[in-house]
Design a protein around this motif. Sequence first.
Motif, short mmCIF file in Angstrom:
data_model
loop_
_atom_site.label_atom_id
_atom_site.label_comp_id
_atom_site.label_asym_id
_atom_site.label_seq_id
_atom_site.Cartn_x
_atom_site.Cartn_y
_atom_site.Cartn_z
N GLN A 219 0.94 -1.20 0.03
CA GLN A 219 0.12 0.00 0.07
C GLN A 219 0.94 1.30 0.17
O GLN A 219 0.64 2.21 -0.70
CB GLN A 219 -1.06 0.15 1.18
N ARG A 220 2.04 1.22 0.84
CA ARG A 220 3.01 2.39 0.70
C ARG A 220 3.63 2.56 -0.61
O ARG A 220 3.60 3.61 -1.13
CB ARG A 220 3.96 2.11 1.72
N SER A 221 3.82 1.60 -1.44
CA SER A 221 4.40 1.58 -2.62
C SER A 221 3.29 2.32 -3.73
O SER A 221 3.79 3.01 -4.47
CB SER A 221 4.61 0.20 -3.27
N ARG A 222 1.90 1.80 -3.33
CA ARG A 222 0.79 2.62 -4.10
C ARG A 222 0.94 4.03 -4.05
O ARG A 222 0.78 4.74 -4.87
CB ARG A 222 -0.46 1.89 -3.83
N LEU A 223 0.90 4.22 -2.83
CA LEU A 223 0.74 5.81 -2.43
C LEU A 223 1.86 6.55 -2.83
O LEU A 223 1.80 7.48 -3.55
CB LEU A 223 0.77 5.89 -0.85
N ILE A 224 3.04 6.03 -2.86
CA ILE A 224 4.34 6.87 -3.37
C ILE A 224 4.19 6.95 -4.76
O ILE A 224 4.16 8.21 -5.25
CB ILE A 224 5.84 5.99 -3.02
N ALA A 225 3.76 5.66 -5.45
CA ALA A 225 3.88 5.84 -7.07
C ALA A 225 2.71 6.94 -7.57
O ALA A 225 2.97 7.82 -8.52
CB ALA A 225 3.43 4.52 -7.76
N PHE A 226 1.47 7.01 -6.85
CA PHE A 226 0.44 7.60 -7.28
C PHE A 226 0.61 9.29 -6.68
O PHE A 226 0.19 10.24 -7.25
CB PHE A 226 -0.85 7.16 -6.56
#
Length: 681
Positions: free
Chosen positions: A279-286
Amino acid sequence: MSDAARKSLGGVLAIACLTVAAVVSSQLATSERNRAEDEARAAAVELLGLAEAKLTADRDALERVASAGGERLNQALAQLLPEEFEKPEGPQTLALTIEDILTVESWWAAFRATGTNTLVAKLPLDDGSGGMRWSVVGDVPAEARERLIALAEKAEVATSATGFSLVKGVAQMAAAVRLNLPATQHQQYVLVMEQAITAKALAAHASALNAAIGIVGPATSVIAGSEAHEGALKDFLAGKPAPGAAAVCCATRELAPGLQLVVARDPAPRLAVADAAGQRSRLIAFAVAGVLALVLLIVTFRKGGSSEQERLLRETAAQLQAQQEALQRLSQQISNPNIPLNTGAAATGADRQGPVDDALAATSASVVQSRYETLAPLGQGGMAQVSVAVVRGAEGFRRLFVVKRLRPELAGTPELVNQFIDEARLGASLVHSNVVPVFDFGRDAEGYYMAQEYILGRDVDAVVQASMKKRGRALEAPLVLAIAQEALKALAYAHSKTDDAGRALGLVHRDVSPNNLMLSARGELKLLDFGIVKSEQRLTRTQTGIVKGNLFFMSPEQARGLPLDLHSDLFSLGLVLFYAATGETLYAGGSSYELLTRAAQGIGEGDVARVKALGEPLASLILKALQFEPQARYLDADDFARAVAATGQVASASDLKLLMETVLKDELAEEQGRFAVREGA
């Protein structure tokens, strides 16, 4: 470019940016989840080996009880009149006498309390043909006779035999011991002891392993463990694992026909961490993609000079291109397991360092260029890269160090960073002539590092191998005793170490092996590598039941994942001394699992014979250190050292120096010259 075209291009680029972020972030989240599941499966397989080792140790303990019972029976029966058993009915009479002892004699009560005792006898046939037949004495169910006789046949050949079985729906372990009666040359009698594997016994093992353990057969099961772990195991057995956990929690192996050993550890915490990381990866990318998309839209729809707008558009497009390339690199990392994945670097490109663990904040280390100039790599382990480096100063000052650097791909794993910090802190606190000190620790542009004393020398393993190559033999007893004496000085210091308030640190090295004992060219011996040391003040804790250390030099309690004290290091040193004297390890195995099982059992009769072949005083010293029960070994390192000194055969530092000159002179001279030349370059 027209205003409409510019706006269209900006919109397309913004959508592309968000699309790439969506695809790659999804891949990152999936990768984190898959990795966590793989780790859970591997942990379950490791747990299975540890659980089987514990059950095997229980079975071996029953075998020792059976052997003691067999000796007691031999002594009692030897007092009976032999002529009574030479009569035609003698063999049957003897069998009934033994059965009577097993059933009613008060002096056998302690053995009877262990479990079921059964006599299996190989007696002459009644038809006078001279043939023999196996018979189970006493009232034994017909379905058990074949199993008991099969075990007795094994014991007849090998003196003793063990096994697991399912008896009337109850999981059992069994040990069979051949009785050696001088008056029964033409018969054979085997004592079989069977003991049920209870939920209480499994619960103790499950608690030690922080898992659930089950023994399952047709229409029977014995399961023990904490509520969460036991629930995962029951769901697995029922064929309905928790959503998304798809059998990653458990592993199973056949103990005996119809009897399965199953272990489980609830994967939910591990998977939750992975999902959070995804989820952290998603937030960073977005977040990054959203910012770039917003900038694109602002630039393309703002009012202003055409040339200025086009310039801003080109710059933003270039930034988008760079970001897409960075996200593509992350995608390649996902598809290629050999490329380390660092989700903390996803948003900022190649120049960003990995995430800094909170525990390092207290060091106030700034990220600067390294002051350690690497001269030559020494190797790479699971956690660190090791090299020889030089620090230069004013007026031509130079000093060599051994620099250990945490591997860059591990810098984003807090547990491993904390373990590295633990090693540095403990190393810096240990100041002793027989311990390799840590002089410096921090973080520079190349990552986390610690600087240790550079020693011109080789570890004991390399010295022994060089001796066998140059002299055709391992080390003589006085040299082995000298190594023991110096190593024990280091262990005595570490074991007795206290903090500033005088509280014992409870240090246990846990990896005393030939590779972690360094012998210098001057004949000095130093203990190194406190990376997995046990201490009451570590930032990290080894999870109960997880085994760390060198399997060839491991104490039984360490191989079983049990709590350790200083006696474990003394056992390991005993194995090191045997290796130094022979060039061979006492333990052997074709796989890590076989070695772990072997270590968990402690030394056997064959091992004792190999140690005794060394002769005195080494044999007695080593055998005492290798006692199965920790309290049966030396009281502590000082006690062991006194026993070594009492032999009066300990070689001197000069003798060790002469050994180094004899077997490694050319190699050490080449190393010294090589570093000296490079320093002056």
